[in-house]
Scaffold this motif. Structure first.
Motif: not given
Length: 153
Positions: A61-74
């Motif tokens: 799913p496309p949500e998993l493509m945004l996981v990298g951005d979320i991890l950077a925001y962490i």
């Protein structure tokens, strides 16, 4: 024939490269694992997800493509959280320092007040000794006081 072929490729050929294989697969791998941190693993996860997304054997799913951005925001959020905690900690330490200083001043004033109330030491050291009252001066003190033309009884 198979036995000699097996021996050549499992014993003889690796023995020629033995030191190099030991260095690459044992020493360098151990050094890499020592340097490996949780942050590096988390930073590498988006690369794995991206590889799986392009491979297309598993629909992602496309949500998993945004996981990298979320991890950077962490990372950014954790830095901001640490700065906030440190500022609160310095404020708390400042308040504790002020409270201990005021408690010290209070204890010092209480000790001074307790020394003043001590009945055993009526006079300070270093003051002159009082002279005993004589009988003749007692009669003089009972008379009227004269102050610039005025008299009191």
């Amino acid at each position: 024939m198979w036995k000699t072929l097996w021996r050549r490729w499992t014993i003889d050929k690796p023995a020629l490269l033995g030191d190099w294989l030991w260095d690459v697969f044992v020493v360098q791998l151990a050094a890499f694992l020592d340097r490996l941190t949780l942050r590096r693993i988390i930073a590498f996860l988006p690369v794995i997800i991206l590889g799986l997304a392009y491979y297309h054997s598993i629909p992602i799913p496309p949500e998993l493509m945004l996981v990298g951005d979320i991890l950077a925001y962490i990372d950014v959020f954790s830095v901001l959280l640490l700065v906030g905690i440190l500022s609160r900690l310095t404020t708390i330490l400042f308040l504790i320092k002020q409270a201990t200083a005021s408690i010290g001043r209070l204890a010092n004033s209480l000790a001074t007040a307790a020394r003043r109330l001590d009945g055993r030491h009526r006079r300070e050291r270093g003051t002159s000794v009082r002279r005993p009252v004589t009988k003749g001066s007692n009669k003089e003190s009972d008379g009227p006081a004269i102050v610039i033309g005025m008299a009191w009884a």
